[in-house]
Design a protein around this motif. Sequence first.
Motif, PDB file in Angstrom:
ATOM      1  N   GLN A  13      65.068 -15.266  -8.743  1.00  0.00           N
ATOM      2  CA  GLN A  13      65.381 -16.033  -9.688  1.00  0.00           C
ATOM      3  C   GLN A  13      64.829 -15.707 -11.271  1.00  0.00           C
ATOM      4  O   GLN A  13      63.901 -15.019 -11.184  1.00  0.00           O
ATOM      5  CB  GLN A  13      64.739 -17.614  -9.534  1.00  0.00           C
ATOM      6  N   PRO A  14      65.467 -15.970 -12.170  1.00  0.00           N
ATOM      7  CA  PRO A  14      65.010 -15.871 -13.352  1.00  0.00           C
ATOM      8  C   PRO A  14      63.578 -16.431 -13.557  1.00  0.00           C
ATOM      9  O   PRO A  14      63.250 -17.242 -13.282  1.00  0.00           O
ATOM     10  CB  PRO A  14      65.938 -16.279 -14.471  1.00  0.00           C
ATOM     11  N   GLY A  15      62.808 -15.117 -14.148  1.00  0.00           N
ATOM     12  CA  GLY A  15      61.133 -15.749 -14.310  1.00  0.00           C
ATOM     13  C   GLY A  15      60.569 -15.117 -13.022  1.00  0.00           C
ATOM     14  O   GLY A  15      59.187 -15.085 -13.200  1.00  0.00           O
ATOM     15  N   GLY A  16      61.149 -14.653 -12.086  1.00  0.00           N
ATOM     16  CA  GLY A  16      60.342 -14.221 -10.885  1.00  0.00           C
ATOM     17  C   GLY A  16      60.005 -12.798 -10.840  1.00  0.00           C
ATOM     18  O   GLY A  16      60.308 -12.272 -11.964  1.00  0.00           O
ATOM     19  N   SER A  17      59.478 -12.289  -9.897  1.00  0.00           N
ATOM     20  CA  SER A  17      58.934 -11.068  -9.819  1.00  0.00           C
ATOM     21  C   SER A  17      59.450 -10.491  -8.657  1.00  0.00           C
ATOM     22  O   SER A  17      60.115 -11.198  -7.543  1.00  0.00           O
ATOM     23  CB  SER A  17      57.320 -11.226  -9.611  1.00  0.00           C
ATOM     24  N   LEU A  18      59.437  -9.120  -8.481  1.00  0.00           N
ATOM     25  CA  LEU A  18      59.596  -8.237  -7.418  1.00  0.00           C
ATOM     26  C   LEU A  18      58.994  -6.841  -7.491  1.00  0.00           C
ATOM     27  O   LEU A  18      58.501  -6.747  -8.379  1.00  0.00           O
ATOM     28  CB  LEU A  18      61.181  -8.243  -7.061  1.00  0.00           C
ATOM     29  N   ARG A  19      58.748  -6.310  -6.354  1.00  0.00           N
ATOM     30  CA  ARG A  19      58.360  -5.010  -6.078  1.00  0.00           C
ATOM     31  C   ARG A  19      59.184  -4.070  -5.394  1.00  0.00           C
ATOM     32  O   ARG A  19      59.395  -4.248  -4.181  1.00  0.00           O
ATOM     33  CB  ARG A  19      56.812  -5.036  -5.477  1.00  0.00           C
ATOM     34  N   LEU A  20      59.368  -2.960  -5.775  1.00  0.00           N
ATOM     35  CA  LEU A  20      60.494  -2.066  -5.258  1.00  0.00           C
ATOM     36  C   LEU A  20      59.392  -0.969  -4.808  1.00  0.00           C
ATOM     37  O   LEU A  20      58.516  -0.541  -5.369  1.00  0.00           O
ATOM     38  CB  LEU A  20      61.462  -1.719  -6.116  1.00  0.00           C
ATOM     39  N   SER A  21      59.851  -0.362  -3.679  1.00  0.00           N
ATOM     40  CA  SER A  21      59.057   0.682  -3.167  1.00  0.00           C
ATOM     41  C   SER A  21      59.982   1.833  -2.783  1.00  0.00           C
ATOM     42  O   SER A  21      61.267   1.492  -2.563  1.00  0.00           O
ATOM     43  CB  SER A  21      58.483   0.362  -1.632  1.00  0.00           C
ATOM     44  N   CYS A  22      59.675   3.121  -2.949  1.00  0.00           N
ATOM     45  CA  CYS A  22      60.353   4.311  -2.475  1.00  0.00           C
ATOM     46  C   CYS A  22      59.428   5.293  -2.022  1.00  0.00           C
ATOM     47  O   CYS A  22      58.500   5.819  -2.505  1.00  0.00           O
ATOM     48  CB  CYS A  22      60.967   4.913  -3.759  1.00  0.00           C
ATOM     49  N   ALA A  23      59.796   5.802  -0.779  1.00  0.00           N
ATOM     50  CA  ALA A  23      58.977   6.650  -0.063  1.00  0.00           C
ATOM     51  C   ALA A  23      59.747   7.954  -0.001  1.00  0.00           C
ATOM     52  O   ALA A  23      60.983   8.110   0.461  1.00  0.00           O
ATOM     53  CB  ALA A  23      58.824   6.234   1.433  1.00  0.00           C
ATOM     54  N   ALA A  24      59.051   8.814  -0.261  1.00  0.00           N
ATOM     55  CA  ALA A  24      59.867  10.265  -0.059  1.00  0.00           C
ATOM     56  C   ALA A  24      59.456  11.018   0.994  1.00  0.00           C
ATOM     57  O   ALA A  24      58.017  11.274   1.104  1.00  0.00           O
ATOM     58  CB  ALA A  24      59.285  11.263  -1.696  1.00  0.00           C
ATOM     59  N   SER A  25      59.987  11.743   1.336  1.00  0.00           N
ATOM     60  CA  SER A  25      59.717  12.681   2.653  1.00  0.00           C
ATOM     61  C   SER A  25      60.385  14.132   2.499  1.00  0.00           C
ATOM     62  O   SER A  25      61.482  14.189   1.943  1.00  0.00           O
ATOM     63  CB  SER A  25      60.051  12.083   4.220  1.00  0.00           C
TER      64      SER A  25
END
Length: 118
Positions: A13-25
């Motif tokens: 929702q607008p005003g919300g938060s999130l966390r993206l992750s990216c794992a490299a191998s």
Amino acid sequence: QVQLVESGGGLVQPGGSLRLSCAASGSIFSINTMAWYRQAPGKQRELVADITNFGSTNYADSVKGRATISRDNAKTTVYLQMNSLKPADTAVYYCNLRWNSGGVIQYWGKGTLVTVSS
């Protein structure tokens, strides 16, 4: 070969938060830069933020103050914490890993969709 796997996208929702992750191998040069790019419908892919293995960061003006990029060198993982999300942040977010070895070597993840909507 190098693989990048993103996670953490979704509907927010607008005003919300999130966390993206990216794992490299794979076979990764130790001196490198990891980054998040995004591409909204009908627009060109743009840099959101990047971080070197030494911890130096760079942010797009559109996310400054709302985004924090970090990384775990031991896990070769990069994170993007985004707060105060806006509908304009809706895009496919791509992880990027690059280094210079006689020229720029770079790899891309497949992308994760972030939709900011009420």
